[in-house]
Design a protein around this motif. Structure first.
Motif, PDB file in Angstrom:
ATOM      1  N   TYR A 146       0.867  -1.170   0.000  1.00  0.00           N
ATOM      2  CA  TYR A 146       0.000   0.000   0.000  1.00  0.00           C
ATOM      3  C   TYR A 146       0.905   1.221   0.000  1.00  0.00           C
ATOM      4  O   TYR A 146       1.921   1.258   0.711  1.00  0.00           O
ATOM      5  N   LEU A 147       0.568   2.234  -0.805  1.00  0.00           N
ATOM      6  CA  LEU A 147       1.389   3.448  -0.924  1.00  0.00           C
ATOM      7  C   LEU A 147       0.543   4.671  -0.634  1.00  0.00           C
ATOM      8  O   LEU A 147      -0.541   4.838  -1.190  1.00  0.00           O
ATOM      9  N   ASN A 148       1.062   5.531   0.243  1.00  0.00           N
ATOM     10  CA  ASN A 148       0.399   6.767   0.613  1.00  0.00           C
ATOM     11  C   ASN A 148       1.438   7.882   0.592  1.00  0.00           C
ATOM     12  O   ASN A 148       2.515   7.731   1.169  1.00  0.00           O
ATOM     13  N   VAL A 149       1.147   8.989  -0.089  1.00  0.00           N
ATOM     14  CA  VAL A 149       2.084  10.107  -0.185  1.00  0.00           C
ATOM     15  C   VAL A 149       1.433  11.354   0.395  1.00  0.00           C
ATOM     16  O   VAL A 149       0.368  11.783  -0.065  1.00  0.00           O
ATOM     17  N   ASN A 150       2.054  11.901   1.422  1.00  0.00           N
ATOM     18  CA  ASN A 150       1.565  13.124   2.085  1.00  0.00           C
ATOM     19  C   ASN A 150       0.100  13.003   2.495  1.00  0.00           C
ATOM     20  O   ASN A 150      -0.677  13.948   2.390  1.00  0.00           O
ATOM     21  N   VAL A 172       3.616   9.878  -8.882  1.00  0.00           N
ATOM     22  CA  VAL A 172       3.170  10.584  -7.676  1.00  0.00           C
ATOM     23  C   VAL A 172       3.492  12.067  -7.840  1.00  0.00           C
ATOM     24  O   VAL A 172       4.269  12.447  -8.711  1.00  0.00           O
ATOM     25  N   ARG A 173       2.910  12.875  -6.978  1.00  0.00           N
ATOM     26  CA  ARG A 173       3.237  14.303  -6.954  1.00  0.00           C
ATOM     27  C   ARG A 173       3.908  14.626  -5.635  1.00  0.00           C
ATOM     28  O   ARG A 173       3.379  14.341  -4.561  1.00  0.00           O
ATOM     29  N   PHE A 174       5.103  15.222  -5.710  1.00  0.00           N
ATOM     30  CA  PHE A 174       5.837  15.649  -4.525  1.00  0.00           C
ATOM     31  C   PHE A 174       5.793  17.169  -4.422  1.00  0.00           C
ATOM     32  O   PHE A 174       5.835  17.877  -5.434  1.00  0.00           O
TER      33      PHE A 174
END
Length: 606
Positions: A146-150, A172-174
Motif C-alpha cells: 500500500y502506498l500513501n504520499v503526504n 506521484v506528486r511531490f
C-alpha cells in the motif's frame, strides 16, 4: 619553421581548452541533475503485525489526518524532529518504530525479524525534492503493498509475488521540500522485502508489463444469471499504475468466440484501460472463449483465449465428461483431470483448485470429444495431454502450451520446444498439485511466455518422485514423438528450463538421453558442494553436446542455495570449457520467477 610551429600550437591549445570547458560543463550539469533527484532524508519501520491484528486506522482516514496534523513541512525541524515523529507514530499506530540506518533502496525485512508469515510491516520515508512536480516511484515488493504520499492514498496491491527491482512504476506528486511516503508491505510466507526508488519523470519509453493482462477473470465459472464477470483486483490495480507512467495507453480488444468453431459471435470491444468488470454477451451459450488482445500502438504485445463456463453448464458437462469410456491416452488424461479437479465421482477430496484450472480441463476434454486428434493444432494455449508409458502401459499426464497464432505461422523450420524440468519429492501428490501447484499461476504464465516467444512449452511430470528415472526414463522421448505428430516442431531447437534441485534431474536427462539439447536455463539452482560428480558430468557433456550452452540466474537473497556454491559450480563449468552465461540477481530468492525468466532467458531464443 618556428612560425609554422607556433601557428599550429595555437589551435591545439584552443581545442584543448574548449574540451576542458566542455568536460567541466558536463560534470557540473550531471551534478546539478543529480542534485535534482529526490533524496531519502530518513526512513523508519514498524514491527510486524499479523493480518488479523493489523490496525485499520489507515482505512478510516486517520493516517491522512495524522500526516496533515503532525508532519507538516513547517514542523519538520532538524532539532527534535525525529523523536517527536517516533512518539507520534507509536501513540497513533500502536506499533513500535525504529529508524532504518541503511540509506540504500532495498530493505530485507528478514534481516530485522524472524520468519513472520501472514504479516504486515509499515515503512515511512521522508523524501526531499528541490522542485515540486510529478515523479516516479519504482516499487519492488514481496508481497503486496500500500502506498500513501503526504496523506493521500496512491496505490494498493494485494498480491503474492516475487521481489524484483521494478515490479511497479507509480506516478506521484511531490511538494517542494520534505514529503512523507508511507508503505505497508505484506508477507504471506517466505521472502519479505521492499525496493523503492524515486526519480524524475523521464522521456524514455517505459516497457509494458504484459503479465498484468494475463489470467484476469476472478472466476472462469460464473453464475448462471451473471450479467458481468469481474476482473481480478490486482490486475486492475497494476494496470492503473502502468497507465499513470506510460506515454500512450495500450489498446485492449475483447471479443467472445464460439467454443466449437472459434469464430466470434460478438463484435470487438475496445478499451484503453481495464473496466472493473466485463459485460457478458446477451446470448451467452453457457460456454465460450474470451479472447483478449493488447496492442502497444499497432504492435501486438499480448494475446490469450480463456474458457468461460456458467455454473450449471460446468457441473453438467463435468459429470458427463468424467463418465466417458475411453482408450486414447490423451482422452484418458483429460478425463482424469476433470475427475480430479471437480472431485468426481466422490466429494471426499477437499482440495481446492482454481476455477481457471477447472475451466481449462473442461475445455480440453470438450475439444477431445468434439474434435479429431488431427484438429488439436487448430487451437492454442495450455492443453492437457497424456501418453501411454512403454514400461507398464500406464497413462502419464503432462501439459503442453501452444503459442496463440500457431496456424498463421509460415516458418517451415518449426517451433522451438522448451521442457520445464521440476524436482518432485518422493511423496508425490500428483501432476496437478506438484507441478501445477493447485493453481493456474504457472499455467497462465507459461501460456503467456509461449505466445510471447513463439515457443512450445512442455511441463512433464516424470512420474512424480521417480524424477524421470527408472520407468520414467522414456518420458521426454515419448512426449517429443507425440507432440511432433500433432504440431510442427524444430527437433534441433530443444531446451530445458529448471530450478532448485531440478538441476540434478536435468543433468541426469542430459547424461541418459540422446536428444540434441540446445540450451539449459536454470533459475535459483541448487547444485550443492559436489565437485567430483559435477567434474565427471561436465567432462562428459562437453563431448556429447559440443554446442550446448547454460544460462543461469541465481539470487543473493537465496537462503537455500548458497551463492558461493553456485559460483563454484559456474567456475568449474567454465574451467571445463562449458559455454555458460551467469548472472546474479540481487533480490531473487529460491524461486522460479516466470516474469524474470522472460527477461533473462527468452531473449536468447532465436
Amino acid at each position: 619553421m618556428e612560425f609554422r610551429n607556433n601557428y599550429y600550437r595555437k589551435p591545439i591549445f584552443v581545442c584543448i581548452s574548449i574540451q576542458i570547458l566542455i568536460c567541466l560543463f558536463l560534470i557540473l550539469t550531471t551534478l546539478s541533475c543529480e542534485n535534482r533527484k529526490p533524496v531519502i532524508r530518513a526512513s523508519y519501520r514498524s514491527n510486524p503485525v499479523s493480518f488479523t491484528q493489523h490496525d485499520d486506522f489507515m482505512y478510516k482516514g486517520e493516517f491522512r489526518q495524522l500526516v496533515r496534523s503532525y508532519f507538516r513541512p513547517d514542523t519538520l525541524l532538524k532539532t527534535g524532529f525525529y523523536k517527536h515523529m517516533i512518539d507520534t507514530l507509536q501513540s497513533n499506530t500502536g506499533s513500535y518504530w525504529e529508524k532504518i540506518d541503511d540509506d540504500g533502496s532495498y530493505i530485507n525485512f528478514l534481516d530485522y525479524f524472524d520468519q513472520t508469515d501472514s504479516s504486515i510491516v509499515q515503512i515511512i520515508d521522508f523524501v526531499h525534492v528541490r522542485e515540486s512536480g510529478s515523479y516516479i516511484v519504482s516499487i519492488g515488493s514481496d508481497d503486496g503493498f500500500y502506498l500513501n504520499v503526504n496523506g493521500d492514498s496512491i496505490a494498493r496491491l494485494h498480491k503474492g509475488r516475487n521481489l524484483r527491482e521494478d515490479n511497479n512504476l507509480v506516478r506521484v506528486r511531490f511538494n517542494k521540500g520534505l514529503n512523507i511516503v508511507y508503505y505497508e508491505i505484506e508477507n504471506s510466507s517466505g521472502n519479505w522485502g521492499l525496493i523503492r526508488k524515486y526519480n524524475r519523470i523521464k522521456n524514455e519509453k517505459i516497457r509494458l508489463n504484459t503479465a498484468l493482462y494475463s489470467d484476469i477473470p476472478v472466476s472462469c465459472i460464473i453464475s448462471d444469471t451473471a450479467r458481468y464477470f469481474d476482473i481480478k483486483s490486482e490486475n486492475y490495480a497494476e494496470e492503473k499504475m502502468q497507465l499513470s507512467v506510460v506515454s500512450e495507453a495500450p489498446r485492449i480488444i475483447v471479443q467472445w468466440l464460439d467454443m466449437d468453431t472459434f469464430e466470434p459471435f460478438t463484435d470487438e470491444t475496445v478499451y484503453e484501460e481495464f473496466p472493473r468488470r466485463f459485460l457478458m454477451p446477451q446470448n451467452f451459450p453457457g460456454a465460450a472463449l474470451l479472447c483478449i488482445k493488447v496492442f502497444d500502438k499497432d504492435k501486438p504485445v499480448f494475446r490469450e483465449k480463456i474458457p468461460i463456463f456458467s455454473e450449471k453448464y460446468a457441473d453438467s458437462l463435468s459429470l458427463l465428461l468424467s463418465q466417458k469410456q475411453l482408450e486414447n491416452a490423451i482422452g484418458i488424461a483429460r478425463r482424469e483431470a476433470v475427475r480430479i479437479l471437480f472431485h468426481l465421482p466422490s466429494k471426499e477430496n477437499d482440495r481446492s483448485y482454481s476455477s481457471r484450472m477447472k475451466a481449462q480441463a473442461l475445455f480440453d476434454m470438450y475439444q477431445f470429444i468434439n474434435k479429431s486428434e488431427s484438429d488439436y493444432n487448430s487451437y492454442s494455449g495450455p492443453q492437457m495431454m497424456g501418453y501411454r508409458a512403454e514400461s507398464d502401459s500406464s497413462i502419464q499426464m503432462y501439459r503442453v502450451y501452444i503459442p496463440d497464432g500457431y496456424q498463421q505461422m509460415s516458418d517451415d523450420s518449426g517451433l522451438p520446444v522448451l521442457f520445464y524440468i521440476p524436482y518432485i519429492r518422493e511423496e508425490s501428490d500428483g501432476f496437478l498439485s506438484d507441478v501445477m501447484g493447485y493453481s493456474n499461476y504457472y499455467m497462465s504464465e507459461f501460456s503467456r511466455l509461449s505466445t510471447l516467444n513463439q515457443t512450445i512449452i512442455v511441463t512433464p511430470y516424470g512420474r512424480g518422485g521417480d524424477n524421470f528415472r527408472g520407468k520414467a526414463r522414456d518420458e521426454i522421448p515419448s512426449i517429443l514423438n507425440q507432440i511432433e505428430d500433432i504440431w510442427h516442431i524444430d527437433r534441433e531447437n530443444i531446451s530445458y528450463l529448471t530450478s532448485s534441485s531440478g538441476i540434478f534431474v536435468t543433468a541426469d536427462l542430459l547424461l541418459s538421453l540422446n536428444i540434441p539439447i540446445k540450451k539449459v536455463y536454470g533459475m535459483a539452482i541448487h547444485p550443492r558442494d559436489m565437485e567430483k560428480e559435477w567434474q565427471v558430468f561436465f567432462t562428459y557433456i562437453k563431448q556429447k553436446y559440443p554446442g550446448l550452452s547454460f544460462h543461469i540466474v541465481n539470487g543473493l537473497e537465496d537462503r537455500i542455495a548458497p551463492i558461493e556454491e553456485v559460483r563454484n559450480w559456474v567456475n568449474l563449468a567454465r574451467r571445463n570449457g562449458i559455454d555458460i552465461r551467469y548472472r546474479e540477481s540481487k533480490y531473487l530468492g529460491h524461486v522460479l520467477d516466470p516474469e524474470l525468466a522472460e527477461r533473462e532467458f527468452f531473449e536468447y531464443h532465436p
